[in-house]
Structure formats: C-alpha cells, structure tokens
Design a protein around this motif. Structure first.
Motif, short mmCIF file in Angstrom:
data_model
loop_
_atom_site.label_atom_id
_atom_site.label_comp_id
_atom_site.label_asym_id
_atom_site.label_seq_id
_atom_site.Cartn_x
_atom_site.Cartn_y
_atom_site.Cartn_z
N UNK A 24 0.82 -1.21 0.00
CA UNK A 24 0.00 0.00 0.00
C UNK A 24 0.86 1.27 0.00
N UNK A 25 1.98 1.20 0.69
CA UNK A 25 2.86 2.37 0.75
C UNK A 25 3.61 2.60 -0.57
N UNK A 26 3.71 1.54 -1.39
CA UNK A 26 4.46 1.64 -2.64
C UNK A 26 3.64 2.28 -3.76
N UNK A 27 4.19 2.23 -4.94
CA UNK A 27 3.49 2.72 -6.13
C UNK A 27 2.19 1.91 -6.31
N UNK A 28 1.08 2.55 -6.72
CA UNK A 28 -0.18 1.79 -6.85
C UNK A 28 -0.06 0.67 -7.90
N UNK A 29 -0.69 -0.47 -7.61
CA UNK A 29 -0.72 -1.54 -8.60
C UNK A 29 -1.70 -1.15 -9.71
N UNK A 30 -1.45 -1.57 -10.94
CA UNK A 30 -2.28 -1.12 -12.05
C UNK A 30 -3.75 -1.56 -11.93
N UNK A 31 -4.67 -0.73 -12.39
CA UNK A 31 -6.09 -1.11 -12.43
C UNK A 31 -6.27 -2.35 -13.29
N UNK A 32 -7.25 -3.15 -12.92
CA UNK A 32 -7.52 -4.35 -13.71
C UNK A 32 -6.77 -5.56 -13.20
N UNK A 33 -5.95 -5.37 -12.16
CA UNK A 33 -5.26 -6.51 -11.55
C UNK A 33 -5.76 -6.68 -10.11
N UNK A 34 -6.38 -7.82 -9.85
CA UNK A 34 -6.77 -8.15 -8.47
C UNK A 34 -5.55 -8.66 -7.72
N UNK A 35 -5.38 -8.18 -6.48
CA UNK A 35 -4.28 -8.65 -5.64
C UNK A 35 -4.86 -9.41 -4.46
N UNK A 36 -4.47 -10.67 -4.29
CA UNK A 36 -4.97 -11.45 -3.16
C UNK A 36 -3.78 -12.05 -2.41
N UNK A 37 -3.95 -12.21 -1.11
CA UNK A 37 -2.89 -12.78 -0.26
C UNK A 37 -3.34 -14.16 0.19
N UNK A 38 -2.50 -15.16 -0.05
CA UNK A 38 -2.85 -16.52 0.33
C UNK A 38 -1.80 -17.05 1.30
N UNK A 39 -2.06 -16.94 2.61
CA UNK A 39 -1.08 -17.42 3.59
C UNK A 39 -1.16 -18.93 3.78
N UNK A 40 -0.03 -19.56 4.00
CA UNK A 40 0.03 -20.99 4.32
C UNK A 40 1.30 -21.19 5.15
N UNK A 41 1.58 -22.43 5.55
CA UNK A 41 2.81 -22.64 6.32
C UNK A 41 4.05 -22.36 5.47
N UNK A 42 3.92 -22.41 4.16
CA UNK A 42 5.07 -22.14 3.30
C UNK A 42 5.37 -20.64 3.21
#
Lengths: 418, 418
Positions: A202-220
């Motif tokens: 969020x603090x960085x340059x904005x990600x381009x429109x049209x790209x969904x960003x999702x976070x998938x946590x796991x033990x890895x």
C-alpha cells in the motif's frame, strides 16, 4: 461458446468426510487458462436421485457440467445410469471396449475379466467415449439437442487428470471464448506476515487497475496472487508484468519465486548455478528439511545428505559437538545450532551446512524457550549465520516453518554471495 | 430434530481451485457421530447473488445449512450481509464485540483496531453470536420462524474447527436424532493390495449384516472402513466388534491399528513398551522416514536420529560402509541396505536400525532396477532383515510407500520379538 461450467463430485465418501476432494480444484485450475470459469461446485452421494437432481439443476443454471466419480465397477457406482436416465438414453454395451478390457485383464493381471467389470463397458446411447489412460472405466460425454452437456470423469485423481488433459480439455478449448481468459500470476514469499506485506504494498506505487491482488497465507509463507479477467493474453501479460514489478519494488527480496515453484527447488537451482553442495543437521525437524530438499527430482547433484541429530547423543557422536556446549547452553541455543551447521559441513565435505534445533511442542516449552522457539543456521566457508525464530502453529506447522525458514536464509546468503 | 444438513463453502479461491476445501470434510466427520448426515455440499464464490441463491435452495431442500467463509474484514467478505438479506434482517453493530475487538488489537498487535475490521462486529438482527476462540470474526446462527436455520462459520480452518467444537456441535447435539447414529470403525493395513484384501475377506467368515465394508486405498495403505447406520450405540458397537473380528481373522496381522493412528505412532508405542530405540539411515527418502517418526510428539524417548545418506560419500563417511560394497553391488542393493541399517545402529547405539535405498524416479531407473525398486532393512541385535520392493506411483508416492514399508517391517519384527 462455453464461459462457465459447474463441477459435480459424486461419492458417499465425500459426504461422510473420509475423502478430501482435490478433483474440483484441479479441474478449476486446468480450465482457468482457457477462459472457462467454475460457476459452482457441488458434491452429492452415490444416490441416483441425488445425482439426477444435482445434474438437472446445474444444467438449468449453467448448461455445462463436469462430474467426477461413480464410474467404477461396483453397485455403488451410479453416475452413468442416473445421468443417462436424465437424458432419456439407454445404456448400450460397447463391444470394442469390452474386448479391450478383457485383453487388459489378461495382460496386466493374468486373469479373466471379473463379471462385475462388464458394467464399465456400458455407454449411453449417442454418447462420446473419453479414453482412460490409467484405468478401465471410460469417461462419457453426453450432449442434448439444445447443446447442454455433461462430461463424466472417473473419481480416482490419476485417472481423472489423465482423461481431463488427454480428452476433455482439447474439446473444451475448441469451444472456449476467444481472448477472454483468466490469467494469474503468483509471487511467492516466506517469513513476512500478510499484514506487513499488505502495508508495504500500500505504501508503494499503486498496482495497475484491472489486476486483483490477493494474499494466500500458508505454512510455506504468503503467496501474492495477481489476477486479470477478460483481457487479451497480451494485455494480461503487460498488466501482470507491471503489477509484479511494482510489488517487487515494494516488498524487496522476500519474493523467492514466481509461479508455483517450491522454495527447495529454488534453493537447489541457486546452489547448482554456483556449484555448491548442501548438508543438513536436524534436531526438532527430524529429517523434514532433508525430505523437502530431496523431494525435488535431480537434487542429488546438490544435496549430499547429513545427520538427523534428534537426541543429544547423536549431536555428540555424529556431528562432533562437545557435550559441554550442549550442557552449558541447552540443545536449543545459538552455540549448538552453529556447531550443528559447521559439523554437517565438516563431516560431509559440503559447501553449505543447514541446521535446525528448536521446541516444536506441544510439550517441552519453558518461559525462556517457549514452544515455537527455533534456532536456524547456515554455515559457509568462513562464516556461519544464525537466527532465532519464534514460530507459531502446531507441531507440524512449526516444523514446516522452520525448514522453510532455514532454506530461505540459505537462499538469501547464496544469492548475496553472488 | 435435525437429520441432515447441507454444507456451503464460500470463497472465490474455491472456484478458482487455489484452495483445497478441507472444511466440508471436517464438518462431516464431526457431525456423523451425533447422527447428522450431510445431504449435499456446495461451493460458491464471494458473490452476494450466488450466496443467496445457494442458501435459499439449500433451505428449501434441507432446511439446515452450515456455511464457511466470507466473514472476514475485507470487502470480499459478503456472507453475513447476503444471508441477512435473505432472512430479511438488518445488520446491527454489536458494541460488546466491538469493544472486545478493540481490546484484542491493543493487547495482541499493540495498535488500534483498523477501521475495516469494524464490519466484523455487525450482527444480523435476532441472530445468535458464536464465539471465535482463534480469531476476530464471530460466527452467526440465524433461524427463521419455521425453524429453518443457517450457521455461519469462518473459513480459516483453525477458527472454523474451534467454533464448531465449542459452539455449534453442542447446539446441534441437543437437536440430533436420539440413537440414530452413523458409527464407523477403520482397520488400517499397509503393504497388501485392495483386491487381495477383498479376496481374503470374501473367503473368510461372512461379515455381519448391517455393516458396510469399504476399502479406502492411499499411499499409507488400504483402510478398511466398517459403517453402521441407524443403530443404537450398543448394537453398533457389537456389530462393529464382530465385523472387525471376522476381518481380522481373514486378513491376519496386516492390520496395524484401528482408528486413525499413524503407523509411526504405532511403531513408537510398540518400541516404547519394549524399551527399544530407533536410528534411521535413508538414501532415496532423504529424511522422510525420520520426519515421519519425529512428527509424533513424544518420539524422543524412542528415536535417537540417524543419517541422511543421500550421496554415496555420506554412506561411506558417516555410516562406515566400505566403498567396495557400493561399487560391487550398486547403492540400491541388499548388501548396501543391510550395511546402512547396521551402520545406523553401530554409529548411534540404537537397538533398531531402519534403512531405505531405492530408485524414487522419475530418472535413474534401469532394466534391472526400474523406478520403484526399493530395498528396505531392519537391523536388530543378531539379525538384519532385508526386503526388496517394487513400488508404484510418482516420486512422492514411492518415497512415502518406502517409509511406510520399513516402519511396517519393523513393527512386525518388534511384535514377533515379543
């Protein structure tokens, strides 16, 4: 043109919870690149009424259904007859398939085809047969005069995957929407919390429109998944490249791979490029690190082996750690993890020694060293880097995270070493 | 009285195939012992229309729905509002929960509650809140005036499992049918094919009526699952006892456990009873056997450790195997596996040495030793038993089966030894 399908997995064991369904996820991942989405997934038991109802509802909603399961030889297996009845088709004996099965039994199992398996040669009238490279049950493609269809695949994952790749995917590809693909890219990270990654991005340059960003946590670790929908392949590739670049700048070198590469494979590649070899010395992980590294085919040119130093006597006898070092500091300590990593190198002649010692729990924790306290070390010629971690989760998770953490430490040191 | 429920798992990641759904199976296994069956399982995306449609259909069919997922803080999470709308209920801020969340953030994360998380304190009017021991999203129980209900649980498995056990199961138990339970028992075997077990059981004394017998093959072996339905607990227990006895007589000592015990845990128990200790020497499994044994908490009183002898130099340097033995026979051979097992004992002082060397593939196979050729050995004082196996499957499967096979060989030798 097919935009979406429903997946129906069939089997009592799915409703009883004795089997984890991996077929649905596999089919979804296989269809996404050709632009076909999954509208819904359903599981029902081996019951003709349930099967018929579920298929009928899915045809009304979506008009396109892939089923798995219920094609076997036993009386449990009701998929084919239930769906044939729904389509108003009779089952007809396929003499060619029967002859093939007889031959297969004679050659592979040295016996006559059991009577019960004859049912697998019954095909609904007007259906198309899908070849099964790994088993005796053919798949079935059944279509009505309005273009609504059901593809029936076997439930055994190996058979299902083979048939999907060989037979069904090429058929669907021919009917898939041109250019309207779901494209995704995965940036793999480890050792940094999801919330921290989110803040950095969020603090960085904005990600381009049209790209969904999702976070998938796991033990890895946390996978950052970037997805575009309904763009041309070229447009998608450009958007995803740009997003990956922006995020890479924001989070730094914690991205160890793109795609689905295992950290172990990445570490082995980096070592191979530099002609480095690895030895392990494991206490609380008991062999898990070695198992992770050697799970990668072709690992033998990098991994020499090492020592499972679970008990202290093995730390002394096989790694040459002075008993006084263990007595003075405890087995979970910087001096011991350092001596383990250095011992692994010394005893095997490897360039890199990776070591782990910790409290995996559930027992054995103290105020000073609670469950989840893990020391890791990577020894190279001239220097040994040690790190104390406080890991969370149950015993399995703590052990997995510890193995992942020492591989990541090694990867960074190797990459920095040039 | 509730006889059956439907499970609805919610999340785009389930339709994209990025997540394997384990929640449905867990819920099914938890409800079976109280006599509640799963009528159907469905997965839909994070889309209010899809959620509403799926819940509405399930309420019409079955009247009882458990959902997982979509209770998180982000705008993706639409479960609560979608189902509240279906029930015609407004969302009301639960001040008590909000205060608890504020407190939790301050204590655990040392920061103010993020604005976005306020949504998690919204509760549908007239709903009952289900406590979440492991996270910040409460579960929701919503019931209409016709007694139809939806229980909404979080999607994170740890949170879902805690809430199910703490909150939902006790509520359902109070409404479960008296006496009409599904009871099952599992007999675990390894090393014998499903078809062979089936033949032995058919040739033996008939299993009692009212007991379903199912075979569940996996890399760990074949589980024989016995199930009774709609019997009293006492009647079930008698039937299952009788069936287990009959099958035990038919198949002999290949049953290593009842229930869900891991073979590693069984072997450790047998060793513990006899004050035996274990050391490993692993080539193609690279630490997997050690990892399997030490995955069991409390394993340290039996497992000393051992050697990951992946490369031949480690077999020589750390296990003391003469290079000539390897040169003359190859690393995958009876003399080498024997020397590995004996070396593991000699170098660690353990009572038992377990060793594995083989061709796990996909490369490295020859006509004489094709992929899947694995030698295993168990060394005790005075004798070493070796066995050559021809295992099938991919690299992971061959490695898993090899570890399982040497543990089973050790278990039988230990039990026979008395």
């Amino acid at each position: 043109v097919i935009h979406a399908v429903e997946i129906l997995t069939i089997g009592d064991e799915l409703l009883l919870g004795f089997t984890i369904d991996t077929n649905g996820a596999h089919i979804a991942r296989a269809l996404a690149p050709i632009g076909i989405a999954i509208a819904r997934r359903t599981s029902v038991g081996d019951d003709p009424d349930q099967i018929r109802a579920a298929v009928s509802e899915a045809l009304d909603r979506t008009g396109a259904v892939i089923t798995t399961g219920g094609l076997g030889p036993t009386t449990d297996d009701r998929t084919k007859e239930s769906i044939a009845a729904l389509f108003g088709r009779e089952l007809i004996l396929d003499e060619g398939h029967l002859a093939w099965m007889r031959d297969r039994w004679r050659k592979r199992f040295d016996r006559d085809l059991p009577e019960v398996n004859r049912r697998q040669a019954l095909i609904p009238d007007g259906a198309r047969k899908l070849e099964n490279r790994h088993g005796s049950a053919p798949g079935i493609w059944l279509e009505d005069d309005r273009g609504r269809w059901v593809a029936m695949l076997p439930g055994v994952p190996r058979e299902m995957r083979g048939m999907l790749a060989d037979e069904l995917l090429p058929m669907l590809q021919a009917r898939a929407p041109a250019g309207a693909v779901i494209e995704s890219r995965t940036l793999r990270t480890t050792g940094v919390a999801e919330s921290r990654l989110g803040e950095q991005i969020e603090r960085g340059e904005p990600t381009p429109d049209g790209v969904d960003v999702a976070y998938l946590p796991s033990v890895a670790g946390v996978d950052i998944r970037l997805t575009t929908r309904g763009r041309s392949p070229r447009e998608s590739a450009e958007l995803l490249d740009r997003a990956a670049h922006v995020i890479g700048v924001a989070v730094g070198d914690v991205i160890y791979a793109e795609g689905n590469a295992d950290l172990a494979a990445v570490l082995l590649d980096r070592c191979r490029e530099r002609s480095l070899t690895i030895a392990v010395a494991e206490s609380c992980t008991g062999g898990l690190l070695g198992a992770r590294l050697t799970a990668i085919s072709g690992s033998s040119d990098v991994v020499l082996g090492g020592v499972v130093a679970y008990g202290n006597s093995v730390k002394v006898d096989l790694l040459g750690i002075p008993p006084a070092t263990i007595e003075a500091n405890g087995a979970v300590s910087e001096p011991v993890v350092r001596a383990m990593a250095e011992g692994a190198r010394a005893k095997t002649g490897a360039t890199l020694g990776l070591s782990i010692t910790g409290v995996a729990g559930p027992g054995g924790g103290t105020d000073e060293k609670p469950v989840g306290t893990v020391w890791i070390a990577v020894s190279q010629r001239g220097s040994t880097e040690c790190s104390r971690l406080q890991l969370w989760g149950d015993r399995d998770e703590i052990r997995s995270r510890a193995a992942q953490a020492v591989m990541e430490l090694a990867r960074r040191l190797v990459v920095q070493g040039g």
